[in-house]
Design a protein around this motif. Structure first.
Motif, short mmCIF file in Angstrom:
data_model
loop_
_atom_site.label_atom_id
_atom_site.label_comp_id
_atom_site.label_asym_id
_atom_site.label_seq_id
_atom_site.Cartn_x
_atom_site.Cartn_y
_atom_site.Cartn_z
N ARG A 187 0.86 -1.17 0.00
CA ARG A 187 0.00 0.00 0.00
C ARG A 187 0.90 1.23 0.00
N VAL A 188 0.34 2.37 -0.35
CA VAL A 188 1.11 3.60 -0.28
C VAL A 188 0.52 4.43 0.86
N ALA A 189 1.41 4.83 1.76
CA ALA A 189 0.94 5.57 2.94
C ALA A 189 1.64 6.90 3.06
N ALA A 190 0.91 7.92 3.50
CA ALA A 190 1.53 9.17 3.92
C ALA A 190 1.41 9.22 5.44
N VAL A 191 2.52 9.41 6.11
CA VAL A 191 2.45 9.56 7.56
C VAL A 191 2.85 11.00 7.89
N ASP A 192 1.89 11.75 8.40
CA ASP A 192 2.08 13.16 8.74
C ASP A 192 2.47 13.19 10.21
N TYR A 193 3.72 13.52 10.49
CA TYR A 193 4.13 13.50 11.89
C TYR A 193 5.23 14.51 12.19
N SER A 194 5.43 14.74 13.46
CA SER A 194 6.36 15.73 14.03
C SER A 194 5.77 17.14 13.89
N ALA A 195 5.89 17.74 12.70
CA ALA A 195 5.22 19.01 12.38
C ALA A 195 5.34 20.11 13.44
N PRO A 196 6.57 20.46 13.84
CA PRO A 196 6.71 21.62 14.74
C PRO A 196 6.47 22.90 13.96
N ASN A 197 6.45 24.01 14.67
CA ASN A 197 6.19 25.29 14.03
C ASN A 197 7.46 26.12 13.98
N VAL A 198 7.72 26.72 12.83
CA VAL A 198 8.92 27.53 12.63
C VAL A 198 8.94 28.67 13.65
N ALA A 199 10.13 28.92 14.18
CA ALA A 199 10.34 29.98 15.15
C ALA A 199 9.55 29.79 16.44
N LYS A 200 9.24 28.54 16.74
CA LYS A 200 8.63 28.22 18.04
C LYS A 200 9.29 26.95 18.55
N GLU A 201 9.45 26.86 19.85
CA GLU A 201 10.04 25.65 20.44
C GLU A 201 9.15 24.45 20.11
N MET A 202 9.80 23.34 19.82
CA MET A 202 9.06 22.07 19.70
C MET A 202 8.63 21.70 21.10
N HIS A 203 7.36 21.38 21.31
CA HIS A 203 6.98 21.00 22.67
C HIS A 203 6.86 19.48 22.79
N VAL A 204 6.55 19.02 24.00
CA VAL A 204 6.53 17.58 24.21
C VAL A 204 5.48 16.88 23.35
N GLY A 205 4.44 17.63 22.94
CA GLY A 205 3.46 17.07 22.01
C GLY A 205 4.11 16.73 20.68
N HIS A 206 5.01 17.61 20.21
CA HIS A 206 5.73 17.31 18.98
C HIS A 206 6.66 16.13 19.19
N LEU A 207 7.18 15.99 20.41
CA LEU A 207 8.03 14.83 20.71
C LEU A 207 7.22 13.55 20.56
N ARG A 208 6.02 13.54 21.12
CA ARG A 208 5.17 12.34 21.01
C ARG A 208 4.87 12.03 19.55
N SER A 209 4.48 13.06 18.82
CA SER A 209 4.15 12.85 17.41
C SER A 209 5.35 12.26 16.67
N THR A 210 6.53 12.81 16.96
CA THR A 210 7.74 12.37 16.27
C THR A 210 8.05 10.90 16.59
N VAL A 211 7.93 10.54 17.85
CA VAL A 211 8.30 9.20 18.28
C VAL A 211 7.27 8.16 17.81
#
Ligand code: ARG
Length: 579
Positions: free
Chosen positions: A114-138
């Motif tokens: 199958r072909v999959a797109a996984v949308d993950y991590s997605a922090p915001n430019v010029a803002k600290e990555m928060h622990v929510g972004h950590l969860r998404s990334t992991v």
């Protein structure tokens, strides 16, 4: 035990149809035993009462007597309280283990691609990555690894927030600071400081506000100099995010960046296509779609805002553009979004609009792979001591430092670069595993002592079990590759329990991926490691009573180590050979 269920299905079906049970009445009755001690599989007979007009106890008895002889050598069959219980026989387990011993994939089958797109991590430019972004990334990274392992084509999509009105203000602040200074500040990860200074000026300085507004217009209209300045903000922020990715050991690279700005050209097309479908309506000057099914607190239908009165587009519009891009250009079957639970309504509404507009259809599997928050030990959202968002690099560095202290105590012989590398595997592994091992939709408490403990359902516990087995092999003088033709025998209950767990790896991995629930694989790996510990306590390996037993036990060791390292690998966690 899926693999045992497959082995007994035919016999089970024949027995039941011989008793006059139609296929429809018995389908899906056989399931995993709820208590491991009772067996591996159970067939509850209560629902057959209506068909056979006898008590469940009698039915279970009859099925069991008819089934037992045909399953000899595969499963031991017994009737208990209206249930038919099946337990894998040692000889059947031996045959399965022997297959796994020569199978690099440990039974995990490839699937039709199958072909999959996984949308993950997605922090915001010029803002600290928060622990929510950590969860998404992991979590996202673990899902990507599992999909790839099953043979699918995966597009990693890092949907960074790199567009929108705040960029006017951010670019003007960059100019005020001077490009070089600003780049420096962002590149070392002082993103929050940068953002806050800009915001503070915006709140008090009218001329700054005017400049910022002008700048947004220039940015939207593609002014070259403005785009150059915008790129500095993006590149320097990405430099910091990449440092975090590198420390985490995730697969994301610059090639995976598909920020909001990448979909800019598609936004007018979204509007055009929604309008053609007759879905677009005007509401107070804004262009909206009412997907139906959502109401606000006043009971009024809720719209998805596509274009605001001032002509600006919304977060939802970009996500609709993403769907067009992923479904039509990339040809994705699966569209997965690893994003926190608070965005559930956003995604559900966007998916509904996309369906109605024909951007995707029932052949597409669009899933919001949502997750809960990271809390501190007081039950509040995790923040630094100053109440600010925690700087993720600092958090990860602390994990490695703490792991290094733990190893220094446990194994003082490890020194220098080797110790550093192992500390990294343990520290980062602990952070990732703590995140992955909790059911994703639940909140979890960030607790250094618990995640770094060498006991319990933790990465260090699993890594230690693996390293211990590697050390057994180092001491044995036996090459692991030489074990392939070995004949395995299982006599002790501890060997049998370990074997029963080892044969489940493929089924658990599939189930983990089907439900996008990494914690299931974690729970399983922990059960393997803990049954290994019990086995190793009572069954001497190198000091076994004879050569055949020694070899058989070495084979169990090898399978355990490979199951743990493959499983941790699928979760994006290293398994050092020493620690
Ligand atoms: N940048 C967003 C945030 O920080 C997450 C984006 C998630 N992905 C998406 N396609 N909307 O909340």
């Amino acid at each position: 035990m899926r693999i045992l269920a497959e082995a007994v299905t035919t016999a089970m079906e024949q027995t039941l149809s011989g008793m006059g049970v139609a296929e429809a009445d018995s389908a899906d009755l056989l399931g995993p035993a709820t208590v491991e001690e009772h067996g591996d599989l159970a067939l509850p007979c209560h629902s057959l009462v209506a068909v056979l007009r006898r008590s469940p106890v009698d039915i279970a008895q009859e099925i069991s007597s008819a089934l037992a002889p045909t399953l000899a050598g595969t499963a031991e069959v017994s009737a208990v309280n209206g249930f038919v219980n099946l337990r894998a026989e040692p000889e059947w387990l031996v045959a399965r283990l022997s297959e796994l011993l020569v199978d690099d994939r440990l039974g995990i089958a490839m699937e039709e691609m199958r072909v999959a797109a996984v949308d993950y991590s997605a922090p915001n430019v010029a803002k600290e990555m928060h622990v929510g972004h950590l969860r998404s990334t992991v979590i996202g990274d673990a899902i990507v690894r599992m999909l790839v392992h099953k043979g699918h084509t995966v597009h990693r999509e890092n949907h960074v927030g790199d567009w929108g009105t705040p960029f006017g203000m951010l670019i003007e602040h960059l100019l005020d600071l001077g490009e070089v200074n600003a780049a420096e500040e962002l590149g070392v990860g002082d993103l929050d400081g940068f953002y806050k200074q800009a915001r503070a000026k915006f709140n008090v300085d009218q001329s700054f506000v005017d400049r910022s507004r002008n700048r947004v217009v220039l940015l939207q209209s593609g002014d070259e100099e403005t785009l150059r300045l915008w790129r500095i903000l993006v590149d320097e922020s990405m430099r910091y995010f990449n440092e975090v990715y590198q420390m985490l050991g995730v697969l994301l690279t610059n090639d995976d960046i598909m920020g909001e700005s990448s979909y800019h050209h598609l936004l007018p097309i979204v509007v055009e296509r929604l309008s053609k479908q007759g879905l677009l309506q005007e509401s107070d000057g804004a262009q909206v779609v009412y997907p139906g099914g959502w109401v606000n607190r006043e009971g009024e239908p809720m719209p998805v805002i596509i274009a605001k009165a001032d002509g600006g587009y919304n977060y939802a519009t970009t996500d609709l553009a993403c769907i067009i891009d992923r479904a039509e250009r990339l040809g994705c079957d699966d569209l997965l979004y690893v994003v926190g639970t608070p965005q559930a309504q956003h995604f559900n509404m966007v998916f509904e609009v996309a369906q109605q507009a024909g951007f995707m259809d029932n052949s597409h599997n669009a899933v919001h792979v949502n997750f809960g928050s990271v809390m501190d030990s007081d039950g509040k959202i995790l923040k630094s001591r100053e109440g600010e968002a925690i700087k993720l690099v600092d958090l990860l560095r602390e994990a490695v430092t703490r792991a290094e202290q733990a190893i220094a105590e446990k194994n003082p012989e490890l020194k220098g670069a080797q110790r550093e590398e192992i500390a990294k595997a343990i520290g980062i592994g602990a952070v990732k595993y703590a995140d992955l091992s909790t059911e994703r939709t639940k909140d979890y408490v960030f607790d250094w002592d618990r995640m770094l403990a060498f006991e319990g359902n933790t990465a260090p516990y699993l890594q230690y079990a693996h390293a211990r087995i590697c050390s057994i092999f180092r001491r044995s003088g036996t090459e692991r590759s030489s074990l392939s033709g070995i004949s395995i025998s299982l006599s002790r209950p501890e060997e049998l329990l370990l074997a029963r767990r080892l044969v489940n790896f493929a089924a658990v991995t599939d189930d983990t991926l089907d439900t996008y629930s990494p914690h299931r694989l974690c729970t399983y790996l922990h059960s393997v490691a803990s049954s290994f510990a019990t086995f190793y306590e009572v069954c001497p390996v190198l000091g076994a009573e004879d050569e055949a037993t020694r070899e058989s036990r070495m084979a169990l060791c090898d399978l355990t180590a490979r199951t743990i390292s493959t499983g941790l690998g699928l979760l994006g966690i290293d398994s050092p050979e020493q620690m």
